[in-house]
Design an enzyme around this catalytic site. Sequence first.
Site, PDB file in Angstrom:
ATOM      1  N   ASN A  36     -12.962  -2.788   2.609  1.00 12.59           N
ATOM      2  CA  ASN A  36     -13.910  -1.680   2.745  1.00 12.59           C
ATOM      3  C   ASN A  36     -14.882  -1.706   1.567  1.00 12.59           C
ATOM      4  OD1 ASN A  36     -12.583  -0.617   5.047  1.00 12.59           O
ATOM      5  ND2 ASN A  36     -11.065   0.375   3.729  1.00 12.59           N
ATOM      6  N   HIS A  71      -7.050  -5.492   2.388  1.00 12.01           N
ATOM      7  CA  HIS A  71      -5.895  -4.915   3.069  1.00 12.01           C
ATOM      8  C   HIS A  71      -5.359  -5.988   4.016  1.00 12.01           C
ATOM      9  CE1 HIS A  71      -6.792  -0.491   2.347  1.00 12.01           C
ATOM     10  NE2 HIS A  71      -7.983  -0.997   2.120  1.00 12.01           N
ATOM     11  N   HIS A 109     -10.371  -5.120  -3.113  1.00 13.33           N
ATOM     12  CA  HIS A 109      -9.055  -5.391  -2.539  1.00 13.33           C
ATOM     13  C   HIS A 109      -9.173  -5.765  -1.073  1.00 13.33           C
ATOM     14  CE1 HIS A 109      -9.882  -1.038  -2.321  1.00 13.33           C
ATOM     15  NE2 HIS A 109      -9.235  -1.025  -1.161  1.00 13.33           N
ATOM     16  N   ASP A 156       0.851  -1.194   0.000  1.00 15.61           N
ATOM     17  CA  ASP A 156       0.000   0.000   0.000  1.00 15.61           C
ATOM     18  C   ASP A 156       0.891   1.250   0.000  1.00 15.61           C
ATOM     19  OD1 ASP A 156      -3.195   0.616   1.063  1.00 15.61           O
ATOM     20  OD2 ASP A 156      -1.715   2.235   1.170  1.00 15.61           O
ATOM     21  N   VAL A 195     -10.817   3.279  -3.615  1.00 13.21           N
ATOM     22  CA  VAL A 195     -10.475   2.697  -4.919  1.00 13.21           C
ATOM     23  C   VAL A 195     -11.500   1.602  -5.210  1.00 13.21           C
ATOM     24  CG1 VAL A 195      -8.739   1.491  -6.284  1.00 13.21           C
ATOM     25  CG2 VAL A 195      -8.013   3.217  -4.621  1.00 13.21           C
TER      26      VAL A 195
END
Length: 113
Positions: free
Chosen positions: A86, A101, A99, A29, A95
Amino acid sequence: MDCIFCRIAKKEIPSKIVYEDDVAVAFEDVNPQAPTHVLVIPRRHIPTILDLTQEDDALVGQLYRIAGKLARQRGIGDRGFRLVANCNREAGQTVFHLHLHLIGGRPMHWPPG
Ligand code: DGP
Protein backbone atom coordinates in the site's frame (compact mmCIF):
# COMPACT_ATOMS: atom_id res chain seq x y z
CA MET A 1 13.34 8.07 14.62
CA ASP A 2 10.11 6.76 16.02
CA CYS A 3 9.15 4.19 13.40
CA ILE A 4 7.39 1.11 14.70
CA PHE A 5 8.79 -1.18 11.98
CA CYS A 6 12.35 0.10 12.55
CA ARG A 7 11.84 -0.79 16.20
CA ILE A 8 10.49 -4.24 15.32
CA ALA A 9 13.51 -4.85 13.06
CA LYS A 10 15.82 -3.87 15.95
CA LYS A 11 13.79 -6.11 18.31
CA GLU A 12 12.98 -3.15 20.54
CA ILE A 13 9.31 -4.10 20.13
CA PRO A 14 8.31 -7.77 20.28
CA SER A 15 6.93 -9.45 17.19
CA LYS A 16 6.80 -12.93 15.71
CA ILE A 17 9.79 -12.74 13.39
CA VAL A 18 9.69 -15.52 10.79
CA TYR A 19 12.73 -14.53 8.71
CA GLU A 20 15.66 -12.13 8.97
CA ASP A 21 18.92 -11.39 7.21
CA ASP A 22 21.25 -8.41 6.83
CA VAL A 23 18.82 -6.34 4.80
CA ALA A 24 15.30 -7.61 5.52
CA VAL A 25 13.00 -8.87 8.25
CA ALA A 26 9.66 -10.69 7.99
CA PHE A 27 7.17 -10.96 10.83
CA GLU A 28 3.55 -11.90 11.46
CA ASP A 29 1.06 -9.06 10.99
CA VAL A 30 -0.54 -8.14 14.32
CA ASN A 31 -3.96 -7.95 12.63
CA PRO A 32 -4.00 -10.89 10.20
CA GLN A 33 -6.43 -10.78 7.29
CA ALA A 34 -5.87 -14.41 6.25
CA PRO A 35 -4.34 -17.62 7.68
CA THR A 36 -0.98 -16.37 6.41
CA HIS A 37 -0.35 -12.65 6.81
CA VAL A 38 3.32 -11.79 7.03
CA LEU A 39 4.99 -8.41 6.53
CA VAL A 40 8.32 -8.30 4.71
CA ILE A 41 10.30 -5.12 5.34
CA PRO A 42 13.74 -3.71 4.58
CA ARG A 43 15.82 -3.02 7.69
CA ARG A 44 16.57 0.44 6.29
CA HIS A 45 13.86 3.02 6.79
CA ILE A 46 12.21 3.74 3.42
CA PRO A 47 8.83 5.45 3.99
CA THR A 48 6.96 4.56 0.79
CA ILE A 49 7.33 3.06 -2.69
CA LEU A 50 7.82 6.64 -3.92
CA ASP A 51 11.07 6.90 -1.95
CA LEU A 52 12.74 3.98 -3.75
CA THR A 53 15.71 4.80 -5.96
CA GLN A 54 17.57 2.80 -8.58
CA GLU A 55 19.98 1.76 -5.84
CA ASP A 56 17.13 -0.10 -4.18
CA ASP A 57 16.36 -2.30 -7.20
CA ALA A 58 18.21 -5.31 -5.77
CA LEU A 59 16.62 -4.77 -2.36
CA VAL A 60 13.11 -4.84 -3.83
CA GLY A 61 13.98 -8.07 -5.65
CA GLN A 62 15.17 -9.55 -2.36
CA LEU A 63 11.92 -8.62 -0.61
CA TYR A 64 9.95 -10.40 -3.34
CA ARG A 65 12.15 -13.49 -3.21
CA ILE A 66 11.84 -13.68 0.59
CA ALA A 67 8.06 -13.44 0.29
CA GLY A 68 8.05 -16.23 -2.31
CA LYS A 69 10.23 -18.42 -0.12
CA LEU A 70 7.95 -17.90 2.88
CA ALA A 71 4.88 -18.66 0.73
CA ARG A 72 6.46 -21.94 -0.36
CA GLN A 73 7.43 -22.82 3.22
CA ARG A 74 3.83 -22.31 4.29
CA GLY A 75 2.48 -24.50 1.53
CA ILE A 76 0.66 -21.70 -0.27
CA GLY A 77 3.09 -21.30 -3.15
CA ASP A 78 1.18 -23.54 -5.55
CA ARG A 79 -2.25 -22.70 -4.17
CA GLY A 80 -1.65 -18.99 -4.60
CA PHE A 81 -1.03 -15.94 -2.49
CA ARG A 82 -1.00 -12.20 -2.80
CA LEU A 83 1.73 -9.58 -2.27
CA VAL A 84 0.39 -6.13 -1.48
CA ALA A 85 2.26 -2.87 -0.98
CA ASN A 86 0.00 0.00 0.00
CA CYS A 87 1.30 3.46 -0.86
CA ASN A 88 -0.02 6.53 0.95
CA ARG A 89 -3.39 7.35 2.41
CA GLU A 90 -5.98 6.35 -0.17
CA ALA A 91 -4.37 2.94 -0.53
CA GLY A 92 -4.60 2.47 3.23
CA GLN A 93 -0.94 2.75 4.18
CA THR A 94 -0.82 3.26 7.93
CA VAL A 95 2.82 2.47 8.70
CA PHE A 96 5.26 4.60 6.74
CA HIS A 97 8.05 2.06 6.46
CA LEU A 98 7.99 0.15 3.17
CA HIS A 99 6.46 -3.31 3.55
CA LEU A 100 5.05 -6.15 1.49
CA HIS A 101 1.99 -7.92 2.85
CA LEU A 102 2.22 -11.66 2.10
CA ILE A 103 -1.38 -12.83 2.33
CA GLY A 104 -2.69 -16.32 1.63
CA GLY A 105 -4.32 -19.48 2.83
CA ARG A 106 -7.79 -18.53 1.64
CA PRO A 107 -9.34 -17.59 -1.71
CA MET A 108 -8.67 -13.98 -2.69
CA HIS A 109 -11.16 -11.67 -4.36
CA TRP A 110 -10.54 -9.32 -7.23
CA PRO A 111 -10.56 -6.39 -7.43
CA PRO A 112 -9.33 -5.79 -3.88
CA GLY A 113 -11.51 -3.47 -1.84
P1 DGP B 1 -0.44 -0.83 5.92
O1 DGP B 1 -1.88 -0.55 6.17
O2 DGP B 1 -0.18 -1.33 4.50
O3 DGP B 1 0.46 0.31 6.30
O4 DGP B 1 -0.10 -2.06 6.85
C1 DGP B 1 0.40 -1.94 8.14
C2 DGP B 1 0.24 -3.29 8.79
O5 DGP B 1 1.08 -3.32 9.91
C3 DGP B 1 -1.17 -3.59 9.29
O6 DGP B 1 -1.67 -4.73 8.61
C4 DGP B 1 -1.02 -3.88 10.77
C5 DGP B 1 0.47 -4.07 10.93
N1 DGP B 1 1.02 -3.57 12.17
C6 DGP B 1 0.88 -2.31 12.66
N2 DGP B 1 1.53 -2.20 13.84
C7 DGP B 1 2.09 -3.42 14.08
C8 DGP B 1 2.88 -3.92 15.14
O7 DGP B 1 3.22 -3.24 16.12
N3 DGP B 1 3.27 -5.23 15.06
C9 DGP B 1 2.92 -6.01 13.99
N4 DGP B 1 3.35 -7.28 14.01
N5 DGP B 1 2.18 -5.56 12.98
C10 DGP B 1 1.76 -4.27 13.02
